[in-house]
Scaffold this active site. Structure first.
Site, mmCIF file in Angstrom:
data_model
loop_
_atom_site.group_PDB
_atom_site.id
_atom_site.type_symbol
_atom_site.label_atom_id
_atom_site.label_comp_id
_atom_site.label_asym_id
_atom_site.label_seq_id
_atom_site.Cartn_x
_atom_site.Cartn_y
_atom_site.Cartn_z
ATOM 1 N N LYS A 44 5.904 1.020 0.306
ATOM 2 C CA LYS A 44 6.514 0.284 -0.809
ATOM 3 C C LYS A 44 7.764 0.996 -1.284
ATOM 4 O O LYS A 44 7.756 2.188 -1.568
ATOM 5 C CB LYS A 44 5.511 0.191 -1.970
ATOM 6 C CG LYS A 44 6.023 -0.558 -3.182
ATOM 7 C CD LYS A 44 6.215 -2.048 -2.923
ATOM 8 C CE LYS A 44 6.961 -2.734 -4.062
ATOM 9 N NZ LYS A 44 6.093 -3.325 -5.056
ATOM 10 N N HIS A 47 7.439 -10.489 -4.227
ATOM 11 C CA HIS A 47 7.514 -11.348 -5.417
ATOM 12 C C HIS A 47 8.915 -11.904 -5.686
ATOM 13 O O HIS A 47 9.517 -11.623 -6.711
ATOM 14 C CB HIS A 47 6.963 -10.643 -6.666
ATOM 15 C CG HIS A 47 7.385 -9.203 -6.856
ATOM 16 N ND1 HIS A 47 8.690 -8.775 -6.753
ATOM 17 C CD2 HIS A 47 6.652 -8.105 -7.155
ATOM 18 C CE1 HIS A 47 8.727 -7.481 -6.976
ATOM 19 N NE2 HIS A 47 7.520 -7.048 -7.217
ATOM 20 N N ARG A 88 -4.816 -0.498 -10.097
ATOM 21 C CA ARG A 88 -4.892 0.654 -11.016
ATOM 22 C C ARG A 88 -6.006 1.616 -10.593
ATOM 23 O O ARG A 88 -6.358 1.698 -9.431
ATOM 24 C CB ARG A 88 -5.091 0.203 -12.477
ATOM 25 C CG ARG A 88 -4.220 -0.978 -12.933
ATOM 26 C CD ARG A 88 -2.751 -0.739 -12.844
ATOM 27 N NE ARG A 88 -1.987 -1.793 -13.531
ATOM 28 C CZ ARG A 88 -0.721 -2.095 -13.268
ATOM 29 N NH1 ARG A 88 -0.056 -1.434 -12.319
ATOM 30 N NH2 ARG A 88 -0.106 -3.033 -13.936
ATOM 31 N N HIS A 114 -2.079 -5.071 -7.766
ATOM 32 C CA HIS A 114 -2.233 -3.819 -8.527
ATOM 33 C C HIS A 114 -3.675 -3.695 -8.983
ATOM 34 O O HIS A 114 -4.155 -4.525 -9.757
ATOM 35 C CB HIS A 114 -1.307 -3.820 -9.752
ATOM 36 C CG HIS A 114 0.137 -3.899 -9.391
ATOM 37 N ND1 HIS A 114 0.913 -2.787 -9.182
ATOM 38 C CD2 HIS A 114 0.942 -4.972 -9.169
ATOM 39 C CE1 HIS A 114 2.141 -3.168 -8.848
ATOM 40 N NE2 HIS A 114 2.186 -4.487 -8.831
ATOM 41 N N HIS A 152 -0.069 -8.554 -2.275
ATOM 42 C CA HIS A 152 0.581 -7.680 -3.284
ATOM 43 C C HIS A 152 -0.318 -7.639 -4.512
ATOM 44 O O HIS A 152 -0.395 -8.600 -5.268
ATOM 45 C CB HIS A 152 1.962 -8.231 -3.667
ATOM 46 C CG HIS A 152 2.704 -7.379 -4.664
ATOM 47 N ND1 HIS A 152 4.024 -7.014 -4.487
ATOM 48 C CD2 HIS A 152 2.333 -6.839 -5.847
ATOM 49 C CE1 HIS A 152 4.414 -6.273 -5.507
ATOM 50 N NE2 HIS A 152 3.407 -6.161 -6.368
HETATM 51 C C1 NCD Z 1 3.939 -4.345 -12.003
HETATM 52 C C2 NCD Z 1 3.001 -3.325 -12.641
HETATM 53 O O1 NCD Z 1 2.626 -3.518 -13.804
HETATM 54 O O2 NCD Z 1 2.627 -2.358 -11.974
HETATM 55 N N1 NCD Z 1 4.489 -5.162 -13.042
HETATM 56 C C3 NCD Z 1 5.008 -6.406 -12.883
HETATM 57 O O3 NCD Z 1 5.541 -6.950 -13.840
HETATM 58 N N2 NCD Z 1 4.966 -7.028 -11.733
HETATM 59 C C4 NCD Z 1 4.964 -3.637 -11.227
HETATM 60 C C5 NCD Z 1 5.737 -4.530 -10.295
HETATM 61 O O4 NCD Z 1 5.196 -5.046 -9.322
HETATM 62 O O5 NCD Z 1 6.939 -4.700 -10.521
HETATM 63 ZN ZN ZN Z 2 3.747 -5.573 -8.260
#
Ligand code: NCD
Ligand code: ZN
Length: 344
Positions: A100, A175, A18, A16, A14
């Site tokens: 997702k 998570h 960007r 991110h 998992h």
């Molecule tokens: C994530 C994000 O910033 O994209 N933020 C987070 O607090 N985990 C989004 C997410 O997974 O909920």
């Molecule tokens: Zn996330």
């Protein structure tokens, strides 16, 4: 005492990354230690079609540092308009590894998420048929429900009915942050749960006691200590249900240190050091590999990596407190204790 530990190269289930300047800055942080990662699709606009996912994968590959070997495992962002045929083709071609589900409004860039689950029934049935995991952000968004209860209420009122309505659907509870999440994941079939690095380290006091700490604010928000301990027990158990999904989620400092600060902890840089510390503290170093390198591929029905990394323990190691991006600085998660393990 163990001072060196070789494990199969880890994956992050998992993440991110960007886009644009931020992608360029954060991707090397993950690619340094991890072979693969499940790439979250909550861009603006989100990654909703196979074509979006193919284009995003190309941008990730173009941002990889010279010589780095890293495989992005692409996901689609489920909307009420998702086309089951587009999804099927994307999965059968090998491009897309998971879908997702964000309940609309639950977190960063989730306003295009699902409001009416009846509208995604066809997609969920296609996924059950294909064996494609549905990665679920498990929080209700009902304003009446306290933010600290949103995961537990989601399990009872949304997740359990959804799973009963779609037999064979393979689900990853993303998570998880509660003892209820641990217990529910453990009891299910076709069910797994990712656990982040930071939720093994912080509880809600870390966010709020002695002044508000925006860099510890993420979603789902960290809960009471008893929940952190339940997550520690689950992660270090070695059980196949639980594996690492860092949810490393970079936001610039300007957006974190703000009157309305963004949710997300950036842990890509020091995750393996922190995890080795946590597993050693819990007498479970021999189960670190299951959590970071074995259980995830088994659930996703992918081969494990074949090469290894070696963690070594020595003098305290330091990481940069921030990384520079073309969009501004991003603060690296501070576990609040010295780190002695490092990837050689
Ligand atoms: C994530 C994000 O910033 O994209 N933020 C987070 O607090 N985990 C989004 C997410 O997974 O909920
Ligand atoms: Zn996330």
């Amino acid at each position: 005492m163990t001072h060196s530990l070789a494990i199969l190269r880890p994956d992050d289930w998992h993440l991110h990354l960007r886009d644009g300047a931020m992608l360029n800055a954060v991707l090397p942080e993950t690619a340094r230690h991890f072979a693969r990662a499940i790439i979250m699709p909550n861009l603006i606009p989100p990654v909703v079609t196979a074509a979006d996912a193919a284009a995003y994968r190309d941008r990730i590959m173009a941002a990889l540092p010279e010589g780095a070997a890293f495989e992005p495992l692409m996901t689609l962002y489920l909307t009420e308009q998702t086309d089951p045929a587009d999804l099927r083709a994307a999965v059968e071609s090998g491009l897309v590894k998971a879908v997702k589900l964000y309940p609309a409004g639950a977190t960063t860039n989730s306003h295009g998420g699902v409001r009416d689950f009846d509208r995604v029934r066809g997609v969920l049935e296609t996924m059950a048929d294909l064996g494609t995991p549905l990665c679920i952000h498990g929080e209700v968004t009902t304003p009446e429900v306290d933010i600290f209860d949103r995961e537990a209420v989601f399990i009872d009122t949304v997740l359990d009915p959804l799973r009963r309505a779609t037999p064979g659907l393979r689900v990853v509870m993303e998570h998880i942050t509660t003892a209820q999440g641990v217990a529910y994941a453990r009891a299910g079939t076709d069910l797994a749960a990712t656990i982040t690095t930071h939720h093994l380290v912080i509880n809600r006091n870390h966010i709020l006691v002695g002044g508000i700490k925006p860099h510890y604010y993420c979603l789902p928000v960290a809960k009471r200590e008893e929940h952190r301990l339940a997550l520690r027990e689950a992660a270090t158990s070695g059980e196949a249900t639980f594996f690492l999904g860092t949810d490393s989620a970079p936001h610039t400092d300007a957006l974190k240190e703000h009157a309305c600060g963004c949710a997300g902890c950036f842990t890509a840089t020091n995750t393996m050091s922190i995890l080795a510390h946590v597993f050693e503290e819990d007498g479970a170093l021999d189960r670190l590999e299951a959590f970071t390198s074995l259980n995830g591929p088994a659930f996703y029905r992918l081969p494990t990596n074949t090469d290894r990394i070696t963690l070594v323990k020595g003098d305290a190691v330091t990481y940069p407190s921030k990384i520079d991006t073309g969009d501004g600085t991003v603060t690296v998660f501070d576990p609040g204790f010295p780190l002695h393990w490092t990837v050689k």
